[in-house]
Motif scaffolding. Structure first.
Motif, PDB file in Angstrom:
ATOM      1  N   ALA A 199      -3.974 -12.720   1.026  1.00 47.52           N
ATOM      2  CA  ALA A 199      -3.226 -11.653   1.181  1.00 47.52           C
ATOM      3  C   ALA A 199      -4.220 -10.329   0.683  1.00 47.52           C
ATOM      4  CB  ALA A 199      -1.830 -11.705   0.330  1.00 47.52           C
ATOM      5  N   ARG A 258      -6.316  -8.742   3.450  1.00 50.58           N
ATOM      6  CA  ARG A 258      -5.611  -8.371   4.424  1.00 50.58           C
ATOM      7  C   ARG A 258      -5.304  -6.589   4.394  1.00 50.58           C
ATOM      8  NH1 ARG A 258      -2.095 -12.943   7.557  1.00 50.58           N
ATOM      9  NH2 ARG A 258      -3.215 -14.815   6.874  1.00 50.58           N
ATOM     10  N   ARG A 260      -1.094  -7.404   6.227  1.00 48.51           N
ATOM     11  CA  ARG A 260      -0.823  -7.693   4.835  1.00 48.51           C
ATOM     12  C   ARG A 260       0.988  -7.734   4.884  1.00 48.51           C
ATOM     13  NH1 ARG A 260      -1.846  -2.693   0.817  1.00 48.51           N
ATOM     14  NH2 ARG A 260      -4.287  -3.425   1.330  1.00 48.51           N
ATOM     15  N   GLN A 306      -0.016  -1.331   5.039  1.00 45.21           N
ATOM     16  CA  GLN A 306      -1.351  -1.842   5.035  1.00 45.21           C
ATOM     17  C   GLN A 306      -2.186  -0.802   4.316  1.00 45.21           C
ATOM     18  OE1 GLN A 306      -1.711  -4.663   6.618  1.00 45.21           O
ATOM     19  NE2 GLN A 306       0.655  -4.252   7.202  1.00 45.21           N
TER      20      GLN A 306
END
Length: 556
Positions: free
Chosen positions: A13, A16, A225, A161
């Motif tokens: 995570a 991302r 994400r 994001q």
């Protein structure tokens, strides 16, 4: 379901998000907008020509559909925030949209699913059967639900994001630039195919674009994400009201460190802070009294005690509500204008040269083109210039204010143009000739539409950025859907407004050549001026809640 669709370890995570996700998010937006715009833009014409619906009634149906497609994103956002997350909502909604558009294509393909066309020059038409209407509205409902679940939830997953507000603002600008460019393509290319090649081929293109958009979105899964939903934040907000009511006779404590409840054993994204002084009566909901807390420090009676953060989240919504409400009467004139402009275009000369005729459903593409172009101008020229002169980028409230002004100017221009059109219609004695074309070029409609488009370039992204910035973290998806709720309410209000005008005046007959449409626009000018004054009062009283120097860390 959310966990199965978006499983993440903490390490993966952390790697991302960032700009690598931008092509997937905007590519998805482009595909789904092409699909939606292809049927929404030309819906009035489709109802009139293929289902024998009267012109004003078709405009009313279109307003209801547009209102519904704007209400559904709020439901999708609540589901995303509370239960599933953005990714599953977008995936499922895209598939539902595909089903709806495919069924709509069938209504255009199979002759048994639509009535026979009216005889030209006659008011006698074959009525539409209940089965035909049921299939038509089922297809539109499915397509509307699918559109609602993706439009603003995509904006949320895209903004999630990024960490810095500056990058989020840039993302919103280019996200909506993509939205408007795709809308232009759908309102020109696809609408042209529907009008000149065939409705079934146009709707087939919509279905293909929807399928491509869904494929692009799923292909970017490994880069996104994901924010896991934490349960419904609305229950916490409701608890604030209930707890405040139950403790209405409790004296508010001044000891912020001991008498207020900040939570127990739960990690949040927000650093604990003492309750604010504004709306102090709500602080009672977080004030501890005997019997509220278990021995381990957790809440014993959830509907009698809330955390300080839940109280502050509720206060944030209360503070921003007046600003949000001022945008409703910013959107209502636009909704009225969008449907009535198509009716004006149908009664005007739409030829560009001897061989090309502008489809009536494409006339609103002027709004989209001007908005898309001006979004680029704002991002690349006006914002940097403003920063050099003032020392900072224009605030969301400033952008929204400019949108209000341009919207009022657009309604005034609309009234002047319609006055000229009616004068020409009367000079040629066209008042009692249904379907007669006024010898006035539809190009006269362009200035008012350009003003609307430029205004949207200011207030549309400005509103999304404001709500995303100011709303509680737990309501991020809901925050971007608030603009959709405004649009939905605006379209429903426009439907009620048009119906009211038809009942009490003679301004809007089925044959607009025999009406006084310019009076409707002048009425909207007055409403816009009053609403702008209300907006200025709201902005003077409002203070930003979440302005901080978030540029201290770099985004990917």
């Amino acid at each position: 379901m959310a966990s199965s669709l978006s499983p993440l370890s903490s390490d993966s995570a952390s790697r991302r998000g960032g700009w690598i996700t931008f092509p997937f998010i905007t590519g998805t937006m482009a595909g789904l907008t092409l699909a939606a715009g292809g049927w929404v833009s030309n819906l009035i014409v489709y109802l009139i020509q293929e289902f024998n619906v009267k012109s004003i009634d078709a405009a009313q149906v279109s307003n209801v559909i547009n209102g519904s497609t704007s209400f559904f994103p709020v439901i999708g956002a609540i589901i995303a925030d509370s239960f599933l997350g953005s990714f599953p909502v977008i995936s499922v909604s895209s598939f539902i949209s595909l089903l709806g558009i495919s069924l709509l294509a069938l209504t255009a393909t199979l002759s048994s699913l639509k009535p026979q066309p009216c005889v030209i020059g006659s008011e006698l038409c074959q009525p539409t059967t209940k089965l035909q209407l049921a299939i038509l509205y089922t297809s539109i409902t499915l397509a509307s639900i699918g559109l609602g679940g993706t439009r603003f939830t995509l904006a949320t997953i895209g903004a999630n994001q990024f960490d810095k507000p500056k990058n989020q603002s840039t993302f919103f600008n280019w996200f909506f630039f993509t939205f408007y460019v795709a809308s232009v393509a759908s309102a020109t290319v696809i609408v042209y195919v529907e009008d000149n090649v065939g409705w079934k081929w146009g709707f087939a293109l919509c279905a293909i674009a929807n399928l491509i958009g869904l494929a692009i979105f799923l292909s970017g899964t490994r880069f996104y994400r994901f924010d896991k939903p934490q349960g419904s934040p609305f229950i916490g907000l409701a608890r604030v009201i209930v707890a405040t009511t139950r403790k209405r006779n409790l004296q508010i404590s001044s000891d912020e460190s001991k008498d207020y409840y900040y939570g127990h054993g739960r990690v949040t994204d927000v650093v604990a802070a003492p309750p604010s002084k504004s709306f102090r009566l709500l602080n009672r909901a977080a004030q501890k009294i005997e019997g509220d807390i278990k021995p381990d420090g957790s809440i014993l009676k959830p509907w009698r005690l809330c955390t300080v953060q839940q109280v502050e989240d509720f206060k944030t919504l209360v503070r921003i509500l007046p600003l949000w409400s001022s945008s409703i009467f910013l959107g209502t004139p636009i909704a009225v204008q969008s449907s009535l402009t198509i009716l004006q275009a149908l009664s005007m000369d739409r030829h560009l040269g001897p061989h090309f005729k502008i489809p009536a459903g494409s006339i609103l593409v002027v709004v989209l083109i001007s908005c898309a172009l001006f979004l680029a101008v704002i991002d690349r020229f006006l914002c940097p210039m403003w920063q050099k002169l003032i020392g900072r980028f224009p605030s969301p409230l400033q952008r929204i204010g400019l949108g209000h002004v341009l919207n009022v100017l657009s309604m005034a221009v609309s009234a002047l143009v319609e006055s000229k059109r009616l004068k020409i219609a009367k000079d040629h004695q066209l008042q009692d000739q249904p379907g007669a074309i006024t010898p006035m070029l539809a190009l006269w409609l362009f200035p008012q539409l350009v003003l609307v488009g430029v205004g949207e370039a200011f207030h549309f992204p400005g509103q999304v950025a404001l709500y995303y910035q100011e709303f509680p973290v737990s309501l991020r998806s809901t925050s971007t859907a608030m603009i959709s709720l405004i649009i939905g309410i605006s379209f429903y209000l426009s439907t009620g407004l048009i119906d009211f005008v038809r009942r009490v005046t003679s301004w809007l007959p089925d044959n607009i050549n025999n009406g006084k449409l310019e009076n409707v626009y002048w009425m909207l000018v007055v409403v816009g001026v009053i609403n702008f004054g209300y907006y200025l009062v709201c902005t003077n009283l409002y203070k930003y809640q979440n302005v901080s120097d978030a540029d201290s860390s770099d985004d990917k």
